[in-house]
Design an enzyme around this catalytic site. Sequence first.
Site, PDB file in Angstrom:
ATOM      1  N   ASN A 121       6.488  -2.936  -0.878  1.00  0.00           N
ATOM      2  CA  ASN A 121       6.943  -4.070  -0.070  1.00  0.00           C
ATOM      3  C   ASN A 121       6.940  -5.410  -0.810  1.00  0.00           C
ATOM      4  OD1 ASN A 121       4.079  -3.940   0.053  1.00  0.00           O
ATOM      5  ND2 ASN A 121       4.161  -5.483   1.650  1.00  0.00           N
TER       6      ASN A 121
ATOM      7  N   CYS B  87       1.933  -7.294   4.190  1.00  0.00           N
ATOM      8  CA  CYS B  87       0.623  -6.937   4.731  1.00  0.00           C
ATOM      9  C   CYS B  87       0.102  -7.980   5.704  1.00  0.00           C
ATOM     10  CB  CYS B  87      -0.349  -6.731   3.592  1.00  0.00           C
ATOM     11  SG  CYS B  87      -0.403  -8.131   2.462  1.00  0.00           S
TER      12      CYS B  87
ATOM     13  N   GLU C 111      -6.596  -3.299  -1.365  1.00  0.00           N
ATOM     14  CA  GLU C 111      -5.867  -4.259  -0.524  1.00  0.00           C
ATOM     15  C   GLU C 111      -4.983  -3.443   0.394  1.00  0.00           C
ATOM     16  OE1 GLU C 111      -5.873  -7.641  -0.389  1.00  0.00           O
ATOM     17  OE2 GLU C 111      -7.630  -7.516  -1.668  1.00  0.00           O
TER      18      GLU C 111
END
Length: 499
Positions: free
Chosen positions: A147, A277, A243
Amino acid sequence: MGYLQPTTVHGRRGYTVHNPVDGREVFSFAVDTAAEVKEKVARARAAQPAWAATPVKERARLMQKALALLVERNEALAAELTLETGRAALDTLMIEIYAVADSMNYYSKRAESSLREQSVGLHLLRHKKARLVPRPLGVVAVISPWNGPFVLSTNPTVQALLAGNAVIIKPSEVTPMAGLAAAKLFADAGFPPDLVQVALGDGETGAALLEAGVDKVSFTGSVRTGRKVGEVCGRNLIPCTLELGGKDAMIVCADADLERAAGGALFGGLMNAGQFCSAVERIYVDATVAEAFTEKVVAKVKQLQLGRDIGPFIFEPQCAVVTDHVDDAVAKGATLRAGGKRNGPYYEPTVLTGVTHQMRLMTEETFGPVLPIATFRTEDEAVALANDNRYGLSASVWSKNGDRALALAKRLQAGSVTINETALTYGALELPFGGVKESGVGRVNGVDGLLNYTQLLPIIADRFGRAEEAVWYPYTPEKVVELRKGLKVIFGSFLRWLL
Ligand code: NAD
């Protein structure tokens, strides 16, 4: 609609990447085998000692060269990165190019001071002297998602390299070109051969990299994979940062600037088509201003254009998740105020009201251009709703009353919080970024981010060279008495305030 397809490349298992907008083939690659990954790590390990011996100033100079190349080539690079993501031009420029330029500049300018050896005065052991020596870890594995494929491959690599490590980048199989583009930038800037390499492939390749003897893992991706990575790193006793995903809450108080909050909701929730995110995934607005806020959001959403403002699904199967979340919410009583369906390679920017925590849209990561709006009546209720989630990456509070916003921010279970702002923390490199709860383990970035890629070696040396120390052998009853007396003198008197 094209995306990733398994294929055979010169008789080997591989993938073909398609452009998400028009479906044309843009790249094919063979998956690196476990043996090839091991070989890359061995070459990186061989290249690393000379790099660790290279003065930090010289490492930073090369990083500035990489930055100059990035700026010079930014248009071609953005075009190349867009081939595999298909996304809006501004998204690529902002999320990928700007963020990497800032990382290269920020950390190279601070590398010498961050990585300098320091002498440390010891409070109790004043007859000893101490130093702290940051030492590179060796070979770092950077495993990245699709992403933000360029920044999430490059930013950790920048920090690891400046700290004296070699790096193997394992980009997502969905966006391999971003990893290759990062490695090429470093090679063209003059970083030594084999110092930055790319392992191409899918989960199998990532798993092989974890077993190939690397010294640290910087992982960015989903919770599901993050758990597996954490398990392997635990077993192999390798430090890792994880993460992971998010379900960021946005709290809009009655005294918020509703115009700004509505604009922030759009930017925070729809940028990169919601595929990031720390996207706004849940909005809680004070019931007294909910309708006014929603109307502003809907009016702004109606002005957006697919392609120009909202990019496509970078990874087409994500469409099924977004569709499922929206359909489930509508089936359970939510009201669609805008969008709500797929349109070619895109998902229309979507606004829903009447959402509850019984809907998957409010509990699971959606990763699409969807803004679900719920209401609250009291601050306590807003905090309880925001914290009622297994993720905790970031969150935002919107209010004109600074004290109130700050007090609310401190009550949120999140790795970072913004006030009257959204999605900024990863780009504010001074600040540590990471999640609580299932959003991850460890922190990245920060003023001393480079130290995350070092072992801080403490070295204590004796000062006076006496023949023996007071507590060395032989242990005698007299020494016990002396030590007891010492305890009283040092910690039982005013002297303790001098320590
Ligand atoms: P993913 O977990 O499917 O894949 C991430 C990477 O892990 C890919 O390179 C993949 O090939 C690799 N991988 C898969 N299985 C592996 C294994 N067993 N061992 C080692 N590596 C393996 O994630 P994704 O779908 O590419 O990315 C989207 C997710 O990433 C979302 O959940 C998003 O929230 C999260 N994300 C988090 C951050 C953050 O900073 N917290 C930033 C961006 C994205």
